[in-house]
Design a protein around this motif. Structure first.
Motif, short mmCIF file in Angstrom:
data_model
loop_
_atom_site.label_atom_id
_atom_site.label_comp_id
_atom_site.label_asym_id
_atom_site.label_seq_id
_atom_site.Cartn_x
_atom_site.Cartn_y
_atom_site.Cartn_z
N GLU A 1 0.83 -1.20 0.00
CA GLU A 1 0.00 0.00 0.00
C GLU A 1 0.87 1.26 0.00
N GLU A 2 1.96 1.22 0.76
CA GLU A 2 2.85 2.38 0.79
C GLU A 2 3.48 2.61 -0.58
N TYR A 3 3.83 1.52 -1.26
CA TYR A 3 4.43 1.67 -2.59
C TYR A 3 3.40 2.20 -3.59
N GLU A 4 2.17 1.70 -3.53
CA GLU A 4 1.12 2.20 -4.42
C GLU A 4 0.92 3.71 -4.23
N GLN A 5 0.92 4.14 -2.98
CA GLN A 5 0.76 5.56 -2.70
C GLN A 5 1.95 6.37 -3.21
N ALA A 6 3.14 5.78 -3.10
CA ALA A 6 4.35 6.47 -3.58
C ALA A 6 4.32 6.64 -5.09
N VAL A 7 3.82 5.63 -5.81
CA VAL A 7 3.72 5.74 -7.27
C VAL A 7 2.72 6.83 -7.65
N MET A 8 1.58 6.84 -6.97
CA MET A 8 0.56 7.85 -7.27
C MET A 8 1.05 9.26 -6.93
N ALA A 9 1.94 9.36 -5.95
CA ALA A 9 2.44 10.67 -5.55
C ALA A 9 3.45 11.25 -6.53
N GLU A 10 4.01 10.40 -7.40
CA GLU A 10 4.96 10.87 -8.40
C GLU A 10 4.24 11.74 -9.44
N GLN A 11 4.66 12.97 -9.55
CA GLN A 11 4.01 13.91 -10.46
C GLN A 11 4.76 13.96 -11.79
N ARG A 12 4.02 13.78 -12.87
CA ARG A 12 4.59 13.89 -14.22
C ARG A 12 3.60 14.64 -15.11
N GLU A 13 4.14 15.42 -16.03
CA GLU A 13 3.25 16.11 -16.97
C GLU A 13 2.60 15.10 -17.91
N LYS A 14 1.36 15.39 -18.28
CA LYS A 14 0.68 14.51 -19.23
C LYS A 14 1.34 14.61 -20.60
N VAL A 15 1.41 13.49 -21.27
CA VAL A 15 2.05 13.44 -22.58
C VAL A 15 1.12 12.77 -23.57
N THR A 16 1.37 13.01 -24.84
CA THR A 16 0.57 12.37 -25.89
C THR A 16 1.24 11.11 -26.41
N SER A 17 2.52 10.96 -26.13
CA SER A 17 3.23 9.75 -26.55
C SER A 17 4.20 9.35 -25.45
N GLY A 18 4.51 8.06 -25.40
CA GLY A 18 5.43 7.57 -24.38
C GLY A 18 4.79 7.38 -23.03
N ASN A 19 3.47 7.10 -23.01
CA ASN A 19 2.77 6.95 -21.73
C ASN A 19 3.24 5.72 -20.94
N PHE A 20 3.63 4.66 -21.64
CA PHE A 20 4.14 3.48 -20.92
C PHE A 20 5.46 3.83 -20.24
N ASP A 21 6.38 4.45 -20.97
CA ASP A 21 7.66 4.86 -20.39
C ASP A 21 7.44 5.82 -19.21
N ARG A 22 6.43 6.67 -19.32
CA ARG A 22 6.12 7.62 -18.26
C ARG A 22 5.75 6.89 -16.98
N HIS A 23 4.96 5.83 -17.10
CA HIS A 23 4.57 5.09 -15.90
C HIS A 23 5.75 4.28 -15.34
N VAL A 24 6.57 3.73 -16.21
CA VAL A 24 7.76 3.02 -15.75
C VAL A 24 8.64 3.97 -14.95
N ASP A 25 8.78 5.20 -15.42
CA ASP A 25 9.59 6.19 -14.72
C ASP A 25 9.03 6.46 -13.32
N LYS A 26 7.71 6.54 -13.20
CA LYS A 26 7.08 6.76 -11.90
C LYS A 26 7.31 5.56 -10.97
N MET A 27 7.18 4.37 -11.52
CA MET A 27 7.39 3.15 -10.73
C MET A 27 8.81 3.07 -10.19
N VAL A 28 9.78 3.32 -11.06
CA VAL A 28 11.19 3.21 -10.66
C VAL A 28 11.55 4.31 -9.66
N SER A 29 11.05 5.52 -9.91
CA SER A 29 11.35 6.64 -9.01
C SER A 29 10.81 6.36 -7.61
N ALA A 30 9.58 5.88 -7.52
CA ALA A 30 8.99 5.56 -6.22
C ALA A 30 9.76 4.43 -5.54
#
Length: 235
Positions: free
Chosen positions: A85-114
């Motif tokens: 649960e703490e990790y899920e919250q940490a991923v959601m807390a990662e702020q990234r600008e919305k993009v039109t391309s590269g959305n999968f890479d964007r989520h991977v970046d959030k996961m790794v950062s958290a």
């Protein structure tokens, strides 16, 4: 009209159950007295269960993360859930600008950062407690893996929806009209047609590889990004 997929994480709770030992002992004693003696019982109490109950126990034995070894470790289970649960919250807390391309890479970046932030906190907090640190890092790895499985399944669901076009049928007293409703942009173009489960496995391997816990991804991430981008544009 849009079709949205939402993941819901069921809240798992740990509860303590108290057994009325005296009452249970009386019932067992009464059952033993009511039954005729038998040579093959060897003085032991026996319990008969139905076939459905036996199959249910066997299903529990085969489920992930469940081992029937004669002991239960509720504390470990609770710790796993807490870190997840703490990790899920940490991923959601990662702020990234919305993009039109590269959305999968964007989520991977959030996961790794958290993951890296929580790992650093654990290493600092348990710097002088090697065993506790090892345990917490193992729980963090497990939380990352669980999240990876969920998002890999979500990726597969998005892929399955690429061929989905809902149809609305209008009924009236005079005629029936059918109308195709376009819910997504131009048709998704991928490098090939994937077998069932291939997209899920590819996404999962990519997530795990991102923190060095898996092998090399079987192919580039272009198709995974296309699927995520296509789904984002369809919402």
């Amino acid at each position: 009209m849009t079709a949205n997929i939402a993941e819901r994480h069921s809240q798992m709770q740990c509860e303590k159950y108290a057994v009325d030992a005296d009452r249970l002992a009386q019932r067992l004693q009464q059952k033993k007295e009511d039954q005729p003696p038998s040579a093959d019982r060897s003085g032991r109490d026996t319990v008969e269960i139905s076939e459905d109950a036996r199959q249910a126990l066997e299903a529990l034995r085969n489920r992930d993360h469940i081992e029937i070894a004669g002991t239960v470790e509720p504390d470990r289970f609770c710790m796993e859930q807490k870190v997840f649960e703490e990790y899920e919250q940490a991923v959601m807390a990662e702020q990234r600008e919305k993009v039109t391309s590269g959305n999968f890479d964007r989520h991977v970046d959030k996961m790794v950062s958290a993951y890296q932030k929580m790992k650093k906190d654990i290493e600092e907090k348990y710097a002088d407690a090697d065993e506790d640190k090892k345990q917490q890092l193992e729980l963090l790895d497990k939380a990352y893996e669980s999240h990876s499985k969920l998002m890999a399944k979500h990726t597969e669901t998005m892929y399955d929806l690429t061929d989905f076009t809902p149809q609305i049928t209008y009924h009236s007293s005079k005629h029936v009209t059918e109308q195709q409703v376009q819910t997504k942009p131009d048709k998704l173009s991928l490098s090939g047609r994937y077998e069932k489960g291939a997209i899920r496995d590819h996404a999962y391997n990519t997530f795990m590889t991102a923190i060095g816990k898996g092998g090399t991804a079987s192919q580039g991430k272009e198709d995974l990004n296309r699927i995520w981008d296509y789904y984002a544009a369809s919402r």
